[in-house]
Design a protein around this motif. Structure first.
Motif, short mmCIF file in Angstrom:
data_model
loop_
_atom_site.label_atom_id
_atom_site.label_comp_id
_atom_site.label_asym_id
_atom_site.label_seq_id
_atom_site.Cartn_x
_atom_site.Cartn_y
_atom_site.Cartn_z
N TYR A 332 13.78 -0.98 4.65
CA TYR A 332 13.99 1.03 4.08
C TYR A 332 12.27 1.07 3.27
O TYR A 332 11.94 2.09 4.32
CB TYR A 332 15.04 1.54 3.87
CG TYR A 332 14.72 2.86 3.89
CD1 TYR A 332 15.42 3.96 4.50
CD2 TYR A 332 14.28 3.48 2.07
CE1 TYR A 332 15.47 5.20 4.04
CE2 TYR A 332 14.72 4.77 2.32
CZ TYR A 332 14.94 5.54 3.05
OH TYR A 332 14.94 7.10 2.82
N GLY A 333 12.10 0.94 2.37
CA GLY A 333 11.14 1.46 1.52
C GLY A 333 10.06 1.23 2.30
O GLY A 333 8.97 1.76 2.07
N ARG A 334 9.51 -0.44 2.59
CA ARG A 334 8.34 -0.43 3.40
C ARG A 334 7.95 -0.07 4.25
O ARG A 334 6.87 0.67 4.12
CB ARG A 334 8.75 -2.35 3.12
CG ARG A 334 7.17 -2.45 4.03
CD ARG A 334 7.34 -3.40 4.24
NE ARG A 334 8.01 -4.32 5.76
CZ ARG A 334 7.86 -5.16 6.50
NH1 ARG A 334 7.91 -6.57 5.55
NH2 ARG A 334 9.03 -5.00 7.28
N ASN A 335 8.70 0.75 5.19
CA ASN A 335 8.54 1.47 6.81
C ASN A 335 8.75 2.56 6.06
O ASN A 335 7.20 3.10 6.72
CB ASN A 335 9.23 1.01 7.40
CG ASN A 335 9.42 0.43 7.96
OD1 ASN A 335 8.29 -1.33 8.61
ND2 ASN A 335 10.86 -0.86 8.24
N LEU A 336 9.00 3.11 4.80
CA LEU A 336 9.65 4.74 4.43
C LEU A 336 7.81 5.35 3.64
O LEU A 336 7.06 5.94 4.20
CB LEU A 336 10.36 5.23 3.70
CG LEU A 336 10.25 6.25 3.67
CD1 LEU A 336 10.13 7.30 5.05
CD2 LEU A 336 11.43 6.49 2.28
N GLY A 337 7.58 4.09 3.01
CA GLY A 337 6.53 3.77 2.60
C GLY A 337 4.61 3.35 3.44
O GLY A 337 3.72 4.79 3.25
N LEU A 338 4.79 2.96 4.37
CA LEU A 338 4.09 3.53 4.85
C LEU A 338 3.83 4.59 6.39
O LEU A 338 2.58 4.74 5.89
CB LEU A 338 4.45 2.26 5.82
CG LEU A 338 3.60 0.43 5.62
CD1 LEU A 338 4.23 -0.22 6.41
CD2 LEU A 338 2.43 0.60 5.30
N ALA A 339 4.88 4.71 7.08
CA ALA A 339 4.76 6.70 7.36
C ALA A 339 4.47 7.02 5.75
O ALA A 339 3.49 7.48 6.42
CB ALA A 339 6.19 6.69 7.85
N PHE A 340 4.53 6.59 5.24
CA PHE A 340 4.76 8.38 4.55
C PHE A 340 2.77 8.55 4.28
O PHE A 340 2.47 9.44 3.73
CB PHE A 340 5.47 7.66 2.73
CG PHE A 340 4.70 8.88 1.91
CD1 PHE A 340 5.62 10.42 1.56
CD2 PHE A 340 3.03 8.51 0.88
CE1 PHE A 340 5.58 11.15 0.29
CE2 PHE A 340 3.35 9.90 0.08
CZ PHE A 340 4.28 11.28 -0.38
N GLN A 418 5.97 8.01 13.13
CA GLN A 418 7.00 8.23 13.42
C GLN A 418 7.07 6.72 13.10
O GLN A 418 8.71 6.46 13.38
CB GLN A 418 6.96 9.00 14.57
CG GLN A 418 8.30 9.01 15.69
CD GLN A 418 9.16 10.01 14.19
OE1 GLN A 418 8.80 11.27 14.15
NE2 GLN A 418 10.58 9.88 13.80
N GLU A 419 6.85 6.08 13.87
CA GLU A 419 7.44 4.49 14.00
C GLU A 419 8.35 3.73 13.06
O GLU A 419 8.55 3.69 12.83
CB GLU A 419 6.12 3.71 15.04
CG GLU A 419 5.72 3.87 16.73
CD GLU A 419 5.01 2.37 16.64
OE1 GLU A 419 5.62 1.49 16.95
OE2 GLU A 419 4.60 3.42 17.99
N TYR A 420 7.63 4.13 11.74
CA TYR A 420 7.91 3.46 10.91
C TYR A 420 8.44 4.51 10.50
O TYR A 420 9.72 3.52 9.97
CB TYR A 420 6.69 3.29 9.97
CG TYR A 420 5.09 2.02 9.77
CD1 TYR A 420 5.83 0.73 9.63
CD2 TYR A 420 3.95 2.67 10.11
CE1 TYR A 420 4.91 0.07 9.75
CE2 TYR A 420 3.07 1.38 10.59
CZ TYR A 420 3.71 -0.48 10.09
OH TYR A 420 2.66 -0.62 10.59
N ALA A 421 8.93 5.31 10.10
CA ALA A 421 9.94 6.54 9.82
C ALA A 421 11.08 5.64 10.41
O ALA A 421 12.28 5.86 10.05
CB ALA A 421 9.47 7.88 9.78
N ASP A 422 11.14 6.08 11.83
CA ASP A 422 12.31 5.45 12.63
C ASP A 422 12.77 3.71 12.61
O ASP A 422 13.54 4.09 12.51
CB ASP A 422 12.10 5.40 14.23
CG ASP A 422 11.75 6.38 14.66
OD1 ASP A 422 12.24 7.12 14.17
OD2 ASP A 422 11.13 6.38 15.88
N LYS A 423 12.01 3.30 11.88
CA LYS A 423 12.15 1.66 11.20
C LYS A 423 12.97 1.69 10.29
O LYS A 423 13.70 1.07 9.62
CB LYS A 423 10.40 0.73 11.25
CG LYS A 423 10.54 0.25 12.74
CD LYS A 423 9.29 -0.49 12.41
CE LYS A 423 8.45 -1.40 13.28
NZ LYS A 423 7.66 -2.08 13.32
#
Ligand code: FPP
Ligand code: MG
Length: 452
Positions: A332-340, A418-423
């Motif tokens: 969760y943190g990795r994908n949200l961090g990339l999206a951020f 958006q793809e990373y946020a969805d992940k």
């Protein structure tokens, strides 16, 4: 596509007397996106044995364990700030308490950024993750359900010789204003609350250094620390924050968390070093290749997503969660961090300085080729020489900006974010429903909506 399936049973730790059965969950599969991050499976930790019961028993255990947690009605989004708002209210004050120095100038510079209103996104995520993965305190071993001694030194204070006037019991405890404040949320352990503070300390230290490197004049709509106090004091204050963060980390008395969070500091520096170059290639004549985006994403992980992912992971480790929960928190943190960070890089092309509270359009001026520019470069090879000379020549910045707008570089960046946020949302799909889980999902949506 990367997908994961975690059984509901996998989210729960039950301490049964039956023989340990490992919980069935599938590892993450390979990603369609360019991903420089090999998926790691968490090794079985011999000192933290997590026995899982068979599926049916675990589901009913899940219902018991999480029944005390507030539920969000399905489909209704919640305000993450409201869920852990009481805890966050005290965050800056508690952080200042960790930063007390007898040297008046150091005391002032070290606490400088704690007075401006930051978003506190990182500690907010740690607190939400702590809540979302909370195990009923009654199921925890006694020493964990009691407040952990996060303030207790390991060495004699006379040996440490690190006086903190804000923590000195004779001086500080006498006045209410100096007391450590907590909202007392049962689902957040003292160690997790302290982890949230450590996370913000590391982030703030990196900003103190970053503003020197970027020669920033403003931060959070006020003078940056380097502008207010000069480069030397700003750098030294950042070092002081890292020192006090390290002390607080040691006092959590969890070597795995210490390893994770100390690695974040190394990652931040490595990410910043990677950012000194736009590509891994010789800068004389760079050409766009498949590695170009991977290099950028690896840099982005190190610079931004590492702190978010490893602090989310640490929160689950401190909560003594099952291995698959720890993995889910990390993913969760990795994908949200990339999206951020992708959104951050996009906003640099799309919003005004007044909205951001810091200079915009700064990346090209600093010579940085971020995602919007990289997408434009892919279809406009003539951008290569400009990337190579870091947009230094007259007209480079303007030409690059025009090509970004013409070639949909901004929109492609938003789609990737958006793809990373969805992940990130998918990673926690098997967490039990509740306000904290809804808050974590809302954080992904907020990240995509944000304008500053
Ligand atoms: C902000 O980036 C900066 C970071 C996310 C990390 C900076 C890291 C270092 C300076 C390495 C040293 C680290 C420590 C812990 C001392 P940005 O410039 O893109 O964002 P901004 O616009 O907010 O400045
Ligand atoms: Mg900067």
């Amino acid at each position: 596509m990367r997908a994961r399936t975690v059984s509901a049973a996998g989210l729960i730790v039950t301490r049964t007397t039956s023989a340990p059965t490992s919980v069935c969950f599938q590892c993450l599969r390979h990603d369609s996106l360019p991903s420089p991050f090999p998926v790691q499976s968490r090794k079985y930790h011999p000192t933290r044995r997590r026995d899982a019961s068979p599926f049916g028993a675990a589901v009913s255990a899940a219902q018991t364990i999480f029944k005390g947690m507030p539920k969000a009605p399905p489909g209704i989004s919640v305000d993450p700030l409201r869920i852990v708002g009481k805890e966050l209210k005290f965050l800056s004050k508690n952080i200042r308490q960790l930063l007390g120095s007898g040297h008046p100038a150091l005391d002032k510079v070290a606490k400088y950024y704690t007075h401006s209103e930051g978003k506190h996104m990182r500690p907010l995520l740690v607190l939400l993750m702590s809540q979302a993965t909370a195990i009923d305190p009654r199921k925890l071993p006694a020493e964990q359900s009691n407040p952990s001694p996060v303030d207790n030194p390991l060495s004699q204070p006379s040996i440490l010789d690190d006086s903190n006037p804000d923590l000195n019991p004779l001086v500080s405890r006498a006045t209410e204003s100096h007391q450590y404040n907590i909202a007392g949320d049962d689902n957040i352990l003292a160690s997790q609350r302290r982890l949230a503070e450590i996370t913000e300390l590391i982030h703030t230290a990196s900003l103190l250094h970053d503003d020197v490197i970027d020669n920033a004049v403003t931060r959070r709509a006020s003078s940056s620390a380097n502008t207010a106090f000069g480069n030397k004091m700003a750098v030294l204050a950042g070092d002081f924050l890292l020192g006090r963060a390290s002390v607080a980390l040691a006092r959590l008395r969890d070597p795995e968390v210490t390893e994770l969070m100390a690695t974040v500091i190394a990652n931040l520096v490595e990410g910043e070093f990677m950012q000194l170059k736009n590509t891994a290639q010789d800068e004389a004549k760079p050409v766009y290749t498949d590695d170009t985006l991977n290099y950028y994403l690896q840099k982005t992980y190190l610079k931004t997503a590492s702190l978010i992912s490893k602090s989310c992971r640490s929160s689950a480790v401190l909560g003594r969660c099952a291995p698959e929960v720890v993995e889910a928190a990390y993913s969760y943190g990795r994908n949200l961090g990339l999206a951020f960070q992708l959104v951050d890089d996009m906003l640099d092309y799309t919003v005004t300085e007044a909205e951001m509270g810091k200079p915009v359009g700064a990346d090209l001026e600093l010579g940085l080729a971020t995602a919007p520019l990289l997408f434009a470069w892919k279809s406009n090879p003539e951008l290569g020489p400009l990337v190579g000379r870091k947009f230094r020549e007259e007209g480079d910045v303007q030409k690059a900006r025009e090509l970004v707008y013409q070639s949909n570089g901004v929109e492609q960046t938003r789609l990737l974010a958006q793809e990373y946020a969805d992940k990130a949302v998918a990673a926690i799909s098997d967490f039990p429903e509740g306000e904290a889980k809804s808050g974590l999902i809302e954080m992904c949506e907020k990240t995509m909506r944000r304008r500053k």
